[in-house]
Design an enzyme around this catalytic site. Structure first.
Site, mmCIF file in Angstrom:
data_model
loop_
_atom_site.group_PDB
_atom_site.id
_atom_site.type_symbol
_atom_site.label_atom_id
_atom_site.label_comp_id
_atom_site.label_asym_id
_atom_site.label_seq_id
_atom_site.Cartn_x
_atom_site.Cartn_y
_atom_site.Cartn_z
ATOM 1 N N THR A 206 37.177 36.800 55.828
ATOM 2 C CA THR A 206 36.842 37.513 54.294
ATOM 3 C C THR A 206 34.931 37.122 54.622
ATOM 4 O OG1 THR A 206 36.810 35.873 52.817
ATOM 5 C CG2 THR A 206 38.025 37.770 53.432
ATOM 6 N N GLU B 98 41.103 41.346 52.578
ATOM 7 C CA GLU B 98 42.688 40.798 52.103
ATOM 8 C C GLU B 98 43.764 41.937 52.605
ATOM 9 O OE1 GLU B 98 40.647 39.939 50.713
ATOM 10 O OE2 GLU B 98 40.087 37.610 50.277
ATOM 11 N N LYS C 31 27.773 38.881 30.957
ATOM 12 C CA LYS C 31 28.238 38.668 29.668
ATOM 13 C C LYS C 31 27.788 39.313 28.330
ATOM 14 C CE LYS C 31 32.518 36.824 31.685
ATOM 15 N NZ LYS C 31 32.164 36.466 33.076
ATOM 16 N N TRP D 32 31.530 42.630 27.169
ATOM 17 C CA TRP D 32 31.275 43.247 28.988
ATOM 18 C C TRP D 32 30.097 43.862 29.118
ATOM 19 C CZ3 TRP D 32 36.432 41.699 32.139
ATOM 20 C CH2 TRP D 32 36.970 39.610 32.086
#
Ligand code: ADP
Length: 548
Positions: free
Chosen positions: A188, A333, A440, A445
């Site tokens: 990754t 993944e 934030k 959010w």
């Protein structure tokens, strides 16, 4: 009761043998600039056998030795995809766009013994080869002068692909392997610290490939021609090469020609039925198709994944060019397939579009759940937002070289995706953001992706990247970095008014900057880290607009 079924290992060699015989006439087409070269799957089988002989007999590859590729998407890369795992060794696809230090780090971490390199990438490799401490051999594909490599690393033996393969047999007695053994390795890009390795097994690649072929996913079959733009070093080109060989789909490979113009030429000449790439590639292609007459009539669907696909892009392709974008979500993944967005049967019109905007439906072998910030499992009600966690036969259980799963990334046997969103009762995933990109603001959010998608629906906006920046009063507020289309203009006030009908007032950005291009990561995603860093360094000419 135990079943009476055979214990028949799922091996990559089986996919190779099947594809190169049953689908022997299918082909891999490699673009060479203004035309293509072709290799049938029968020939890929023969070349894979030759390469395996060369690796074993001349280069001494044994056991689970790692053989790396430093290559574009092309026929020889496909040959390596099959030869290396089929002989029991492990294929490591190096990301050619990482910084040299990172390339060296992953090659050393994986303990690569051999690197196969395209001749056009030879100068790049020469740069990092001296730092690759375990590499003993480099094989150069194509006719470049290998001198720069020899000069850079005198202890590494340099070979020419053609010379190595020339006299080798076209058959290889592929060994039986344990289906749980590693077949291929991808890293990754890692947001903090070093990249992390994921080792796919023969079994995980098999099961994943079958899902890729399924109609609910990409629906591959012998009449498919797949324009594989997503790099073979980016999460195994989303599994398309193995799935194509399994199903008899042909592959069209762009090699190093990744600009809109050659991609359009490839589409007209090679008539793909399906394509796969990150949104930025399709954004560029759309601008090109809007201005130039190109025969795209063969192309029915394109898969867009890797980042959220802006709805405006989906509508433009569908309405102006008759090409349907299929939105998909995944991760390195996860091999990488997580979800594919096809609306349920019988759903039409706006309701169907709403389904297509989502990241899609999770397939049967993958379990998914939303976990609230307090650690409790949230209901799949399409409303409750939390972090997505997944499990499944092609989901990694830990990172390579770590004895225990890292609690930051794994939780009770589940992979923490770092993605935030909802799951609906009918299994559709909607991601609002990556946890680290969510803005934030005063305890609430704000989704950076929602703002970006809304901005990219404005006719003057080519690309928009929104990041959270520090704000004294609110903690964080959105900064919109906007790239305007050539010949278009727009003021922040106008863009803000455009957003006003779509989002709550407190979510609208006050900070605006117009930039020439959004910085991109090594796999073509918006590089928000780079935008935040530029802002922090005071390198962006930000206009602050305060609203009444
Ligand atoms: P990298 O971390 O280098 O971007 P990956 O390609 O493995 O490497 O990234 C996986 C991540 O990409 C996912 O966790 C998710 O945040 C993002 N992603 C992939 N597809 C989508 C999508 N369709 N919509 C939103 N985000 C996506």
């Amino acid at each position: 009761m135990r079943s009476t079924m055979m214990d028949f290992p799922l091996q990559i060699a089986r996919i190779l043998e099947h594809g190169s015989t049953v689908h022997g006439r299918a082909e891999v087409v490699t673009w060479t600039g203004d035309q293509s070269r072709r290799m049938s799957y029968t020939e890929v089988g023969a070349q894979a056998a030759r390469l395996a002989h060369a690796l074993r007999d001349d280069l001494g590859v044994t056991g689970d030795d790692r053989v790396a590729t430093f290559m574009w998407n092309n026929a020889e890369h496909l040959v390596a995809y099959f030869a290396v795992p089929s002989m029991g060794a492990v294929l490591h696809t190096l990301n050619i766009r990482l910084f040299p230090d990172q390339v060296a780090y992953v090659a050393n971490h994986a303990e690569d013994k051999v690197v196969l390199v395209d001749s056009t990438l030879l100068p790049l490799l020469a740069n990092v080869l001296p730092q690759m401490s375990t590499v003993r051999h480099v094989v150069v594909v194509g006719g470049a002068d290998p001198q720069p490599l020899v000069a850079a690393a005198p202890n590494v033996a340099v070979h020419a692909w053609d010379d190595l393969l020339r006299d080798k047999p076209e058959r290889y007695d592929w060994p039986e392997v344990d289906e749980r053994d590693a077949a291929a390795l991808c890293y990754t890009s890692g947001t903090t610290g070093h990249p992390k390795g994921v080792a796919y097994s023969h079994r995980s690649i098999w099961l994943h490939s079958m899902q890729i072929c399924a109609a609910e996913a990409f629906g591959l079959g012998p009449t498919s021609r797949v324009l594989t733009i997503v790099p073979m070093f980016h999460a195994m080109a989303w599994g398309l090469p193995y799935a194509a060989f399994m199903s008899g789909a042909s592959l069209i490979m762009p090699d190093r020609f990744l600009q809109a113009q050659p991609i359009a030429a490839m589409i007209a000449a090679e008539r793909p039925t399906l394509g796969g790439a990150v949104p930025t590639i399709w954004t560029d292609l759309l601008s090109y198709l809007d201005k130039n007459e190109v025969d795209t009539s063969s192309l029915k669907e394109v898969i867009v994944g890797g980042s959220a696909c802006p709805p405006a892009l989906m509508h433009a392709f569908s309405e102006r060019h008759g090409i349907e974008i299929i939105h998909a979500w995944g991760m390195t993944e996860m091999s990488p397939l997580g979800s594919v967005s096809r609306p349920p049967a019988g759903v039409t019109g706006d309701e169907a579009w709403a389904y297509r905007y989502t990241q899609g439906r999770i397939p049967a072998p993958v379990a998914a759940r939303i976990v609230a910030p307090d650690g409790s499992v949230a209901p799949a009600d399409g409303r409750t937002v939390g972090e997505l966690e997944v499990r499944g036969p092609w989901v990694t259980a830990r990172y390579l070289g770590e004895d225990e799963p890292d609690p930051e990334k794994f939780h009770d046997g589940w992979l923490r995706t770092g993605d935030v969103g909802t799951l609906s009762p009918d299994g559709y995933l909607t991601l609002t953001d990556r946890a680290k990109d969510v803005i934030k603001s005063g305890g609430e959010w704000i989704s950076s992706v929602e703002l970006e998608n809304a901005l990219m629906a404005h006719p003057a906006v080519l690309e928009a990247c929104v990041v959270g920046v520090p704000d004294e009063r609110w903690g964080e507020r959105p900064l919109a970095a906007v790239v305007l289309r050539e010949g278009s203009s727009a003021k922040p006030e106008e863009l803000r008014d455009f957003l006003a009908g779509k989002l709550a007032r407190w979510q609208l950005p006050e900070r605006w900057v117009f930039i020439d291009a959004v910085p991109k990561t090594s796999v073509g995603k918006f590089d928000k880290k780079a935008v935040r860093a530029r802002h922090a360094a005071g390198a962006l000419d930000v206009t602050t607009v305060n609203y009444p």
